[in-house]
Enzyme design. Structure first.
Site, PDB file in Angstrom:
ATOM      1  N   LYS A   4       3.967   1.640  -3.171  1.00  0.00           N
ATOM      2  CA  LYS A   4       3.484   1.113  -4.462  1.00  0.00           C
ATOM      3  C   LYS A   4       4.455   1.357  -5.627  1.00  0.00           C
ATOM      4  O   LYS A   4       4.499   0.571  -6.559  1.00  0.00           O
ATOM      5  CB  LYS A   4       2.120   1.718  -4.805  1.00  0.00           C
ATOM      6  CG  LYS A   4       0.984   1.160  -3.963  1.00  0.00           C
ATOM      7  CD  LYS A   4      -0.362   1.682  -4.432  1.00  0.00           C
ATOM      8  CE  LYS A   4      -1.485   0.988  -3.691  1.00  0.00           C
ATOM      9  NZ  LYS A   4      -2.807   1.356  -4.170  1.00  0.00           N
ATOM     10  N   GLY A  21     -10.817  12.473 -10.764  1.00  0.00           N
ATOM     11  CA  GLY A  21      -9.607  12.153 -10.017  1.00  0.00           C
ATOM     12  C   GLY A  21      -8.475  11.781 -10.952  1.00  0.00           C
ATOM     13  O   GLY A  21      -8.697  11.384 -12.117  1.00  0.00           O
ATOM     14  N   ALA A  22      -7.244  11.936 -10.439  1.00  0.00           N
ATOM     15  CA  ALA A  22      -6.053  11.606 -11.236  1.00  0.00           C
ATOM     16  C   ALA A  22      -4.968  11.019 -10.339  1.00  0.00           C
ATOM     17  O   ALA A  22      -3.799  11.050 -10.682  1.00  0.00           O
ATOM     18  CB  ALA A  22      -5.554  12.856 -11.952  1.00  0.00           C
ATOM     19  N   GLY A  23      -5.378  10.477  -9.189  1.00  0.00           N
ATOM     20  CA  GLY A  23      -4.417   9.862  -8.275  1.00  0.00           C
ATOM     21  C   GLY A  23      -4.238   8.383  -8.612  1.00  0.00           C
ATOM     22  O   GLY A  23      -4.523   7.941  -9.738  1.00  0.00           O
ATOM     23  N   GLY A  24      -3.769   7.620  -7.621  1.00  0.00           N
ATOM     24  CA  GLY A  24      -3.471   6.211  -7.847  1.00  0.00           C
ATOM     25  C   GLY A  24      -4.670   5.400  -8.318  1.00  0.00           C
ATOM     26  O   GLY A  24      -4.551   4.585  -9.241  1.00  0.00           O
ATOM     27  N   ALA A  25      -5.832   5.617  -7.706  1.00  0.00           N
ATOM     28  CA  ALA A  25      -7.015   4.831  -8.090  1.00  0.00           C
ATOM     29  C   ALA A  25      -7.447   5.183  -9.514  1.00  0.00           C
ATOM     30  O   ALA A  25      -7.763   4.302 -10.324  1.00  0.00           O
ATOM     31  CB  ALA A  25      -8.151   5.077  -7.099  1.00  0.00           C
ATOM     32  N   THR A  53       0.855  -1.179   0.000  1.00  0.00           N
ATOM     33  CA  THR A  53       0.000   0.000   0.000  1.00  0.00           C
ATOM     34  C   THR A  53       0.895   1.235   0.000  1.00  0.00           C
ATOM     35  O   THR A  53       2.130   1.124   0.001  1.00  0.00           O
ATOM     36  CB  THR A  53      -0.910   0.006   1.245  1.00  0.00           C
ATOM     37  OG1 THR A  53      -0.072   0.008   2.395  1.00  0.00           O
ATOM     38  CG2 THR A  53      -1.809  -1.208   1.291  1.00  0.00           C
ATOM     39  N   GLY A  60     -17.798   0.851  -3.901  1.00  0.00           N
ATOM     40  CA  GLY A  60     -16.364   0.607  -3.726  1.00  0.00           C
ATOM     41  C   GLY A  60     -16.043  -0.785  -3.216  1.00  0.00           C
ATOM     42  O   GLY A  60     -14.916  -1.256  -3.371  1.00  0.00           O
TER      43      GLY A  60
HETATM   44  P1  NDP Z   1      -4.669   9.861  -4.241  1.00  0.00           P
HETATM   45  O1  NDP Z   1      -4.313  10.681  -3.048  1.00  0.00           O
HETATM   46  O2  NDP Z   1      -3.602   9.299  -5.106  1.00  0.00           O
HETATM   47  O3  NDP Z   1      -5.635  10.755  -5.206  1.00  0.00           O
HETATM   48  C1  NDP Z   1      -6.744  11.435  -4.670  1.00  0.00           C
HETATM   49  C2  NDP Z   1      -7.535  12.080  -5.809  1.00  0.00           C
HETATM   50  O4  NDP Z   1      -8.714  12.677  -5.241  1.00  0.00           O
HETATM   51  C3  NDP Z   1      -6.780  13.197  -6.523  1.00  0.00           C
HETATM   52  O5  NDP Z   1      -7.155  13.202  -7.879  1.00  0.00           O
HETATM   53  C4  NDP Z   1      -7.308  14.455  -5.820  1.00  0.00           C
HETATM   54  O6  NDP Z   1      -7.273  15.603  -6.627  1.00  0.00           O
HETATM   55  C5  NDP Z   1      -8.741  14.059  -5.598  1.00  0.00           C
HETATM   56  N1  NDP Z   1      -9.392  14.800  -4.509  1.00  0.00           N
HETATM   57  C6  NDP Z   1      -9.252  14.585  -3.182  1.00  0.00           C
HETATM   58  N2  NDP Z   1     -10.022  15.461  -2.488  1.00  0.00           N
HETATM   59  C7  NDP Z   1     -10.640  16.239  -3.408  1.00  0.00           C
HETATM   60  C8  NDP Z   1     -11.548  17.327  -3.316  1.00  0.00           C
HETATM   61  N3  NDP Z   1     -11.997  17.783  -2.142  1.00  0.00           N
HETATM   62  N4  NDP Z   1     -12.002  17.884  -4.464  1.00  0.00           N
HETATM   63  C9  NDP Z   1     -11.575  17.423  -5.674  1.00  0.00           C
HETATM   64  N5  NDP Z   1     -10.693  16.404  -5.820  1.00  0.00           N
HETATM   65  C10 NDP Z   1     -10.235  15.816  -4.701  1.00  0.00           C
HETATM   66  O7  NDP Z   1      -5.618   8.714  -3.688  1.00  0.00           O
HETATM   67  P2  NDP Z   1      -5.976   7.313  -4.385  1.00  0.00           P
HETATM   68  O8  NDP Z   1      -6.220   7.559  -5.828  1.00  0.00           O
HETATM   69  O9  NDP Z   1      -4.984   6.294  -3.986  1.00  0.00           O
HETATM   70  O10 NDP Z   1      -7.344   6.938  -3.651  1.00  0.00           O
HETATM   71  C11 NDP Z   1      -8.550   7.626  -3.946  1.00  0.00           C
HETATM   72  C12 NDP Z   1      -9.687   6.879  -3.285  1.00  0.00           C
HETATM   73  O11 NDP Z   1      -9.794   5.593  -3.879  1.00  0.00           O
HETATM   74  C13 NDP Z   1      -9.474   6.645  -1.775  1.00  0.00           C
HETATM   75  O12 NDP Z   1     -10.641   7.081  -1.114  1.00  0.00           O
HETATM   76  C14 NDP Z   1      -9.355   5.146  -1.641  1.00  0.00           C
HETATM   77  O13 NDP Z   1     -10.017   4.681  -0.489  1.00  0.00           O
HETATM   78  C15 NDP Z   1     -10.073   4.646  -2.873  1.00  0.00           C
HETATM   79  N6  NDP Z   1      -9.585   3.353  -3.330  1.00  0.00           N
HETATM   80  C16 NDP Z   1     -10.476   2.326  -3.369  1.00  0.00           C
HETATM   81  C17 NDP Z   1     -10.081   1.086  -3.775  1.00  0.00           C
HETATM   82  C18 NDP Z   1     -11.091  -0.024  -3.781  1.00  0.00           C
HETATM   83  O14 NDP Z   1     -10.689  -1.171  -3.990  1.00  0.00           O
HETATM   84  N7  NDP Z   1     -12.368   0.264  -3.597  1.00  0.00           N
HETATM   85  C19 NDP Z   1      -8.701   0.797  -4.206  1.00  0.00           C
HETATM   86  C20 NDP Z   1      -7.841   1.959  -4.180  1.00  0.00           C
HETATM   87  C21 NDP Z   1      -8.288   3.180  -3.735  1.00  0.00           C
HETATM   88  P3  NDP Z   1      -5.936  16.524  -6.744  1.00  0.00           P
HETATM   89  O15 NDP Z   1      -5.033  15.811  -7.708  1.00  0.00           O
HETATM   90  O16 NDP Z   1      -6.456  17.796  -7.263  1.00  0.00           O
HETATM   91  O17 NDP Z   1      -5.368  16.610  -5.359  1.00  0.00           O
END
Ligand code: NDP
Length: 285
Positions: free
Chosen positions: A73, A132-136, A69, A250
């Site tokens: 990663k 979103g554009a993070g890991g998920a 995790t 989820g």
């Molecule tokens: P990251 O921190 O890598 O990315 C978070 C993303 O959310 C970014 O794109 C961020 O935007 C955006 N974001 C967060 N808060 C806000 C807000 N208030 N307004 C707009 N955009 C927002 O996290 P992950 O991608 O790793 O995880 C995201 C979610 O996915 C988590 O809640 C996690 O629990 C869930 N997840 C679920 C899984 C499953 O199996 N169900 C597996 C993996 C993850 P910005 O780039 O602008 O900061």
């Protein structure tokens, strides 16, 4: 009478910060129990400075694999012997599998999402909006693109992260990706097939957080998916159901990535219902 001890237990581990009751551990061990597998899934906290030692330790102790995790990663890659196709495209690993003595890095997050989605609809030829554009988002975007999605709009607050993901999708997958900077309520374009929240908006404890989205732009022919596992019935899931959309919560993604990991490690396809109910005991249904 002394208890018979079995020294032949196989081990898989999760590298990351343990929590009192790790939901993935409960889910995976419920499957091991159901299928009478004499395996254990351990939760082990590893300091980033000792990640290489931890991977060498896992080899030395005969681990069949492990999940990793945040924050491991990406960093784990240099300690592995190879990568699967999508892990290589994403540059991130959440599941390591011992294949003939070699530790191979896979990414099961997006694959779990694809299995959950395919239970409702085909992916080939479909157009996606992903928040979103993070890991998920990266895992889901790459995997749906490799599964045949034709177009993907990445909607993200931070332009830099959004553009980086779009560039990755356009360069490493056959899909056509575009970026939209997220400002105010986003209107989902007509003709979109699948809408995905891959942000952390709605995750416990901020359960009332509202995704900035024009809800009138959701229509019944769309599938709406939320990655948030806790709580499973997010505000988005409820709003999308009210709009007549089919929804995926989820837990669907979490259960399916767990199934794929267990298949990789044990070559057994575990019972999804047992795994989901182990999660529902923690998160509610
Ligand atoms: P990251 O921190 O890598 O990315 C978070 C993303 O959310 C970014 O794109 C961020 O935007 C955006 N974001 C967060 N808060 C806000 C807000 N208030 N307004 C707009 N955009 C927002 O996290 P992950 O991608 O790793 O995880 C995201 C979610 O996915 C988590 O809640 C996690 O629990 C869930 N997840 C679920 C899984 C499953 O199996 N169900 C597996 C993996 C993850 P910005 O780039 O602008 O900061």
């Amino acid at each position: 009478m002394a208890k018979q001890l079995n020294f032949k237990q196989e081990l898989v581990g999760v590298f990351g910060k343990p929590v009192a009751e790790n939901p993935t551990q409960l889910m995976v061990e419920a499957a091991f129990k159901k299928h009478n597998l004499d395996w254990r899934y351990l939760t082990l906290e590893v300091d980033p400075a000792h990640l290489g030692d931890a991977v060498r330790g896992a080899r030395a102790m005969g681990f069949q694999g492990f999940n990793c995790t945040i924050p491991h990663k990406v960093a784990v890659i240099e300690h592995l012997d190879g990568l699967g196709e999508s892990a290589s495209a994403m540059g991130a690993v959440n599941c390591v599998v011992n294949r003939g003595g070699k530790f191979i890095g896979e990414n099961t997050d997006g694959k779990g999402f694809v299995v959950a989605l395919e239970s409702l609809t085909e992916i080939t030829g479909k157009s996606f909006v992903i928040f979103g554009a993070g890991g998920a988002a990266r895992a889901i975007g790459v995997e749906v693109a490799l599964a045949g999605a034709v177009s993907i709009i990445i909607v993200n607050r931070s332009e830099e992260r959004g553009l980086k993901l779009v560039e990755l999708l356009n360069s490493k997958t056959p899909a056509n990706a575009d970026f939209v900077k997220w400002e105010g309520d986003y209107t989902v374009p007509r003709g979109t097939d699948i809408v995905v929240n891959a942000t952390s908006i709605g995750l416990y404890p901020d359960v009332d957080a509202v995704l900035p989205l024009n809800h009138n732009s959701l229509s019944p022919e769309m599938v709406v998916a939320d990655v948030i596992p806790n709580p499973p019935r997010t505000r988005l899931v409820r709003d999308a159901e009210a709009a007549g959309c089919k929804v995926i919560d989820g837990l669907g993604m979490l259960v399916n990535q767990g199934i794929i990991g267990i298949e990789y490690w044990t070559e057994i396809t575990p019972d999804a219902a047992v795994m989901r109910s182990a999660l529902e005991e923690v998160f509610g249904s």
